[in-house]
Design an enzyme around this catalytic site. Structure first.
Site, short mmCIF file in Angstrom:
data_model
loop_
_atom_site.label_atom_id
_atom_site.label_comp_id
_atom_site.label_asym_id
_atom_site.label_seq_id
_atom_site.Cartn_x
_atom_site.Cartn_y
_atom_site.Cartn_z
N GLY A 71 0.80 -1.21 0.00
CA GLY A 71 0.00 0.00 0.00
C GLY A 71 0.84 1.27 0.00
O GLY A 71 0.51 2.24 -0.68
N ASN A 152 -7.85 3.60 8.67
CA ASN A 152 -7.20 2.46 9.34
C ASN A 152 -7.31 2.51 10.86
O ASN A 152 -7.20 1.49 11.52
CB ASN A 152 -5.74 2.35 8.91
CG ASN A 152 -5.01 3.66 8.97
OD1 ASN A 152 -5.41 4.65 8.36
ND2 ASN A 152 -3.92 3.69 9.71
N GLN A 180 -7.63 -0.46 3.57
CA GLN A 180 -8.47 -1.07 4.60
C GLN A 180 -9.78 -1.62 4.02
O GLN A 180 -10.44 -2.44 4.65
CB GLN A 180 -8.79 -0.06 5.71
CG GLN A 180 -7.61 0.29 6.59
CD GLN A 180 -7.17 -0.86 7.48
OE1 GLN A 180 -7.95 -1.70 7.90
NE2 GLN A 180 -5.88 -0.92 7.77
N SER A 200 -3.46 -3.50 -0.58
CA SER A 200 -2.33 -4.25 -0.05
C SER A 200 -2.82 -5.62 0.42
O SER A 200 -3.77 -5.70 1.20
CB SER A 200 -1.72 -3.46 1.11
OG SER A 200 -0.66 -4.19 1.67
N HIS A 202 -1.75 -7.94 2.47
CA HIS A 202 -1.69 -8.44 3.84
C HIS A 202 -2.81 -7.93 4.74
O HIS A 202 -2.94 -8.35 5.89
CB HIS A 202 -0.31 -8.20 4.46
CG HIS A 202 -0.03 -6.79 4.89
ND1 HIS A 202 -0.12 -6.40 6.21
CD2 HIS A 202 0.36 -5.70 4.21
CE1 HIS A 202 0.22 -5.11 6.29
NE2 HIS A 202 0.51 -4.67 5.09
N THR A 238 11.97 -8.44 -12.00
CA THR A 238 11.34 -9.76 -12.03
C THR A 238 10.24 -9.84 -10.99
O THR A 238 10.43 -9.48 -9.84
CB THR A 238 12.40 -10.85 -11.79
OG1 THR A 238 13.41 -10.72 -12.80
CG2 THR A 238 11.79 -12.25 -11.87
N CYS A 325 2.11 2.05 12.69
CA CYS A 325 3.23 2.88 12.26
C CYS A 325 3.59 3.92 13.31
O CYS A 325 4.73 4.36 13.40
CB CYS A 325 2.90 3.56 10.96
SG CYS A 325 1.98 2.48 9.87
C1 LIG Z 1 -1.60 -0.67 6.02
C2 LIG Z 1 -1.99 0.57 5.30
C3 LIG Z 1 -1.15 1.17 4.34
C4 LIG Z 1 0.23 0.66 4.07
O1 LIG Z 1 0.22 -0.57 3.38
P1 LIG Z 1 1.54 -1.48 3.38
O2 LIG Z 1 1.20 -2.58 2.44
O3 LIG Z 1 1.72 -1.95 4.76
O4 LIG Z 1 2.64 -0.63 2.88
C5 LIG Z 1 -1.60 2.29 3.68
N1 LIG Z 1 -2.81 2.79 3.93
C6 LIG Z 1 -3.66 2.25 4.82
C7 LIG Z 1 -5.00 2.84 5.03
C8 LIG Z 1 -3.27 1.12 5.54
O5 LIG Z 1 -4.10 0.60 6.44
#
Ligand SMILES: *Cc1c(COP(=O)(O)O)cnc(C)c1O
Length: 392
Positions: A71, A152, A180, A200, A202, A238, A325
C-alpha cells in the site's frame, strides 16, 4: 489462557488456501515469467490469471493494474506521479484529508516541498468529510483529490461514489487509498468513478510485501523505476509470482465471502462496542455504523493507551492504540486529533480490529477482561484522580 488476535487492521493471517496456492511457486514453478521456455510460460500464465482475478474483483481491466510492494508504494506512486505530471500543465494544487495514512500524508508533505499547494480537508467528529467542503476546495488548478476509502484507525467509510462523481464533474483525478477496504467492502472502480486506487494483500489474508495500484487507462502515470518490460515498463523487475498469485486468491476469497462475513463480523463489532461503552467515561471514536465491519475504536479517559495494550497483551489479547506505524511514539494519533479529541483523551485510545477468524467467544473474553484492566489502570492514574476531583 485464551489468545485473541484483534489487530487485523495492522495485518491479517495468511489464509490456509492462500498459502497452499503460493507454495508451488517457490519450488516447482520457479521459472522467470519473462522466459520463453515452459518454466517461464507456467508462471507467466499463473500471473495473467492472477491479474484477471484481481481486475474482476475491482471491476477494471487487467492492463490497468500495476503490482507494487504494498500500500505504501502504491500511495506514493499515485500521488507523486499525478502531481508531477500535472505540474507540467500548470496544475499544482492537491486535495486530501487530515486523517490519511502516513504513506499519503508524508508524500503530500514532500509535494509541498516541491512547490505544490495541498488542501487538507477537515474530518468531522463522526470521522467523515463533508462533500460541500470538498466541492469548495476544488480549484481550476487542482490536479488530484486523494481521499481514503476507509480509515485504518477509526474505520470510518467515506462516500466514495459521491466523491468520485464530484471529481469526474470537475475534471479532477480521484485517487483512493483502499487498503483497509479491499476485501472487506464492495469496490467497483467504474461505478464509483475511481481513477486510481491502492490496495495491499496483507490486509485481506494475503501475503505481506505485495499490493496493487489501479490506474485508469486514461490517467497518465510515470515510471516508478527503470529497467525491463515488467508492469508495462512502468515498474520493472522480475515479478514475485508466489506473492501475486497469493494476493489474487486472497482477494477472490475475501470478495466471495464478503456477503456472509460483513454482517457476521459487524455483529461481533457491535457487541464489542455496546459492551465496552458500558465502562464509565468511555467513548466510541468515529461513526457508529459508517465504519468497517471489524473496526471498533475507543477512548477511555484517564489512562494511557500503551499501558492498556500491555495489560491486554498479558491476558492474551492483541490490540492497538492506533496505527502500527505510530505506535512506539508518544505523539497522540493524528487521526484522533483530526476528529477533535484532546491530546489527553486521544492518549487513552484503543483500537480493536476483528477479522473473519474471530468468534463470539473472543468478544466475550475481551468484554470480560477489559473493564477490570481499565479500572485498575485508573486506580493508579494521577490524570484519573484529577478528573474525579474536578467532578466533585
Ligand atoms: C496498512 C496501510 C497502508 C500501508 O500498506 P503497506 O502494504 O503496509 O505498505 C496504507 N494505507 C492504509 C489505510 C493502511 O491501512
Amino acid at each position: 489462557m485464551r489468545q485473541v488476535y484483534a489487530d487485523n487492521a495492522a495485518t491479517t493471517a495468511v489464509s490456509p488456501s492462500v498459502l497452499e496456492a503460493m507454495l508451488p511457486y517457490f519450488s516447482e514453478y520457479y521459472g522467470n515469467p519473462s522466459s520463453l521456455h515452459s518454466y517461464g510460460q507456467k508462471t507467466a500464465a499463473a500471473m495473467d490469471e492472477a491479474r484477471a482475478t484481481i481486475a474482476h474483483c475491482l471491476g477494471c481491466r487487467p492492463g490497468e493494474l500495476y503490482i507494487t510492494s504494498g500500500g505504501t508504494e502504491a500511495d506514493n506512486w499515485a500521488i507523486a506521479s499525478t502531481a508531477r505530471l500535472s505540474a507540467r500543465k500548470g496544475k499544482k494544487h492537491l486535495i486530501t484529508t487530515k486523517f490519511e495514512h502516513h504513506a499519503l500524508l508524508h508524500t503530500m508533505e514532500e509535494m509541498e516541498k516541491e512547490g505544490f499547494t495541498v488542501t487538507y480537508l477537515d474530518v468531522h467528529e463522526d470521522g467523515l468529510i463533508r462533500l460541500e467542503e470538498l466541492a469548495e476546495a476544488i480549484r481550476p488548478d487542482t490536479a488530484l483529490v486523494s481521499i481514503m476509502y476507509a480509515n485504518n484507525e477509526i474505520g470510518t467509510i467515506q462516500p466514495i461514489a459521491e466523491i468520485g462523481k464530484l471529481c469526474r464533474e470537475k475534471e479532477v483525478y480521484f485517487h483512493t487509498d483502499a487498503v483497509q477496504a479491499a476485501g472487506h467492502l464492495p469496490i467497483n472502480v467504474e461505478e464509483q468513478s475511481i481513477d486510481m486506487l491502492s490496495l495491499s494483500a496483507h490486509k485481506f489474508y494475503g501475503p505481506k510485501g505485495v499490493g496493487v495500484l489501479y490506474c485508469r487507462r486514461t490517467v497518465p502515470i510515470y515510471n516508478l523505476i527503470y529497467g525491463g518490460g515488467q508492469e508495462r515498463g512502468k515498474r520493472p523487475g522480475t515479478e514475485n509470482p508466489a506473492a501475486i498469485v497469493g494476493m489474487a486468491v486472497a482477494l477472490k476469497e475475501a470478495c466471495e465471502a464478503m456477503a456472509t462475513d460483513m454482517p457476521r463480523v459487524a455483529a461481533l463489532r457491535d457487541k464489542l462496542i455496546a459492551g465496552l461503552l458500558a465502562i464509565p467515561r468511555s467513548r466510541l471514536n468515529g461513526h457508529p455504523v459508517k465504519r468497517l465491519p471489524g473496526n471498533a475504536n475507543f477512548a477511555f479517559e484517564g489512562i494511557e493507551g500503551e499501558s492498556l495494550l500491555l495489560s491486554l497483551d498479558l491476558k492474551g489479547i492483541a490490540a492497538s492504540s492506533g496505527s502500527a506505524c505510530t505506535s512506539g511514539s508518544l505523539d497522540p494519533s493524528h487521526v484522533l486529533l483530526a476528529i477533535g479529541l484532546t491530546h489527553e483523551v486521544a492518549h487513552g485510545s484503543l483500537r480493536l480490529s476483528l477479522s473473519h477468524y474471530n468468534t463470539e467467544e473472543d468478544v466475550d473474553y475481551i468484554l470480560a477482561e477489559t473493564p477490570a484492566i481499565v479500572a485498575n489502570l485508573r486506580s493508579i492514574s494521577p490524570v484519573w484522580e484529577r478528573l474525579m476531583n474536578e467532578k466533585e
